[in-house]
Design an enzyme around this catalytic site. Structure first.
Site, PDB file in Angstrom:
ATOM      1  N   TYR A 142      15.738   2.062  73.806  1.00 14.98           N
ATOM      2  CA  TYR A 142      14.582   1.976  74.708  1.00 14.98           C
ATOM      3  C   TYR A 142      14.363   0.545  75.210  1.00 14.98           C
ATOM      4  O   TYR A 142      13.763   0.344  76.249  1.00 14.98           O
ATOM      5  CB  TYR A 142      13.304   2.419  73.984  1.00 14.98           C
ATOM      6  CG  TYR A 142      13.023   3.895  74.036  1.00 14.98           C
ATOM      7  CD1 TYR A 142      13.953   4.825  73.571  1.00 14.98           C
ATOM      8  CD2 TYR A 142      11.809   4.372  74.526  1.00 14.98           C
ATOM      9  CE1 TYR A 142      13.674   6.172  73.599  1.00 14.98           C
ATOM     10  CE2 TYR A 142      11.531   5.725  74.558  1.00 14.98           C
ATOM     11  CZ  TYR A 142      12.458   6.625  74.095  1.00 14.98           C
ATOM     12  OH  TYR A 142      12.174   7.960  74.123  1.00 14.98           O
ATOM     13  N   ASP A 222      22.623  15.327  64.802  1.00 15.39           N
ATOM     14  CA  ASP A 222      22.938  16.663  65.326  1.00 15.39           C
ATOM     15  C   ASP A 222      22.706  17.725  64.240  1.00 15.39           C
ATOM     16  O   ASP A 222      22.138  18.785  64.482  1.00 15.39           O
ATOM     17  CB  ASP A 222      24.374  16.726  65.890  1.00 15.39           C
ATOM     18  CG  ASP A 222      25.418  16.091  64.989  1.00 15.39           C
ATOM     19  OD1 ASP A 222      25.054  15.469  63.970  1.00 15.39           O
ATOM     20  OD2 ASP A 222      26.623  16.228  65.297  1.00 15.39           O
ATOM     21  N   ASP A 250       9.750  16.286  69.309  1.00 15.93           N
ATOM     22  CA  ASP A 250       9.435  17.381  70.239  1.00 15.93           C
ATOM     23  C   ASP A 250       9.975  18.691  69.674  1.00 15.93           C
ATOM     24  O   ASP A 250       9.315  19.726  69.714  1.00 15.93           O
ATOM     25  CB  ASP A 250      10.069  17.145  71.624  1.00 15.93           C
ATOM     26  CG  ASP A 250       9.099  16.522  72.624  1.00 15.93           C
ATOM     27  OD1 ASP A 250       8.243  15.718  72.188  1.00 15.93           O
ATOM     28  OD2 ASP A 250       9.199  16.829  73.826  1.00 15.93           O
TER      29      ASP A 250
HETATM   30  C1  IPM Z   1       6.738   9.909  73.520  1.00 18.48           C
HETATM   31  C2  IPM Z   1       7.090   9.999  74.992  1.00 18.48           C
HETATM   32  C3  IPM Z   1       7.518   8.625  75.466  1.00 18.48           C
HETATM   33  C4  IPM Z   1       8.736   8.218  74.681  1.00 18.48           C
HETATM   34  C5  IPM Z   1       7.777   8.532  76.984  1.00 18.48           C
HETATM   35  C6  IPM Z   1       6.603   9.014  77.801  1.00 18.48           C
HETATM   36  C7  IPM Z   1       8.196   7.150  77.401  1.00 18.48           C
HETATM   37  O1  IPM Z   1       8.053  10.966  75.222  1.00 18.48           O
HETATM   38  O2  IPM Z   1       5.800   9.163  73.173  1.00 18.48           O
HETATM   39  O3  IPM Z   1       7.382  10.579  72.719  1.00 18.48           O
HETATM   40  O4  IPM Z   1       9.865   8.587  75.037  1.00 18.48           O
HETATM   41  O5  IPM Z   1       8.566   7.520  73.681  1.00 18.48           O
HETATM   42 MN    MN Z   2       8.639  12.089  73.455  1.00 17.43          MN
END
Ligand code: IPM
Ligand code: MN
Length: 360
Positions: A142, A222, A250
């Site tokens: 990132y 994975d 997620d």
């Molecule tokens: C999260 C989000 C962020 C990330 C995005 C919006 C930049 O998906 O907080 O998980 O990838 O960290």
């Molecule tokens: Mn996210």
């Protein structure tokens, strides 16, 4: 207790869910004799519209002078659909994490009995699941340099970098959390391919010697993605780098039945920020349909982690549990007789009041 809370509600459904969380903080302050003063700040697409900057200096000041930060969501489709946009709302979130040094993102995942039937996973697989992901938040791909587009425009590159120090500080928090839980840390990486992952393994292996009561195991990302679906009860504390943590949290949110349920804390040495993990959900904006539980549970985490108010935090969590059990929920959880964002927020406030009456 007197505390100052910065509220950055941001874009999309951010403002409406954050409003519910603020209502909850206000009733908690009333009932438990605290004083929380709230100062708002702009962030994300709304901040770009008003100031040209997704994380304006003014907002940074508000955050630095606060005891804790409550965050809504950022993101707007007009930027998602335009890969050439130079300024993007997400830059605000990333700048904020970096500038405030929020290096550890803590995302608890648990299943709610009342929501077991709506999960796409089988009940027997997710019943009793209770784990927490420690995601490194200010390093890795990132933020690594160099990044960008080659001069001829035909190739692009990102860099993944980690230092031992970055690995150690988040790992310590994960091991300390494990000590108070089931004493099991799983390091999720891709050490069969990535040099950074091998540094993670080596560093975490060394650090683990300080925590002899904690069992450490390793899993390739994975394989972990598969195991989270197949046997999520295996996990207690997952420790991982920035991007892997983004993806698997997620995925893990499916276990609780709705992405809208999950809170998170992002902590550093001087600031802590609390936010639902669901994002700005533009399609639902202003419709009073967004699930406010993720935001309300983030406020509960704020009470506990930043202010050490465990009883208050527990009171909020209990009220959310009860609302979920009673089917007092938004449409992402239950279409029949779904309640609005505001009504769910009011219900949680009522349940907190009732609980206080019973206990007084
Ligand atoms: C999260 C989000 C962020 C990330 C995005 C919006 C930049 O998906 O907080 O998980 O990838 O960290
Ligand atoms: Mn996210």
């Amino acid at each position: 207790m007197n505390k100052k809370i910065a509220v950055l509600s941001g874009d999309g459904i951010g403002p409406e869910v954050t409003r519910q969380a603020v209502k909850v903080l206000e009733i908690i302050a009333d009932l438990f004799g605290h004083s929380f003063s709230i100062e708002e700040g702009l962030v994300g697409a709304v901040a770009i519209d008003q100031t040209g900057n997704p994380f304006p200096e003014e907002t940074e000041k508000v955050c630095r002078s606060a005891d804790a930060i409550l965050f809504g969501a950022i993101g707007h489709p007009k930027y998602d659909d335009d890969p050439k946009a130079k300024i993007r709302p997400e830059q605000g979130l990333l700048a904020m994490r970096k500038k405030l040094g929020l290096f550890a993102n803590i995302r608890p995942v648990s299943s709610y009995d009342a929501l077991l039937p709506i999960s796409p996973l089988k009940e027997e697989i997710i019943k009793g699941v209770d784990f927490v992901v420690f995601r490194e938040l200010t390093g890795g791909i990132y933020f690594g340099q160099p990044r960008g587009r080659a001069e001829d425009g035909n190739s692009a590159f990102d860099t993944c970098t980690y230092t031992k120090e970055e690995i150690i500080r988040v790992s310590r928090l994960a091991f300390e959390a494990a000590r108070n839980r089931r004493k099991h840390v799983t390091l999720v990486d891709k050490a069969n391919v990535l040099a950074t992952s091998r540094l993670w393994r080596e560093t975490v292996q060394d650090l683990a010697k300080d925590y002899p009561e904690v069992t450490l195991d390793y899993m390739f990302v994975d394989n972990a993605a598969m195991k989270i679906i197949q046997n999520p009860a295996f996990f207690d504390v997952i420790l991982t780098e920035n991007m892997f943590g983004d993806i698997i949290t997620d995925e893990a949110s499916v276990i609780s039945g709705s992405l809208g349920m999950l809170p998170s804390a992002s902590v550093g040495t001087t600031s802590s920020l609390f936010e639902p993990i669901h994002g700005s959900y533009p399609q639902a904006t202003g419709k009073n349909i967004a699930n406010p539980f993720g935001a309300i549970l983030s406020a509960a985490m704020l009470l506990e982690y930043s202010f050490g108010l465990s009883e208050e935090s527990q009171t909020v969590r209990k009220a959310v549990d009860k609302a979920v059990q009673d089917g007092f929920v938004t449409e992402d959880i239950q279409e029949d007789n779904a309640k609005g964002t505001e009504e769910v927020g009011d219900k949680v406030v009522d349940l907190i009041k009732q609980n206080a009456l019973v206990n007084s």
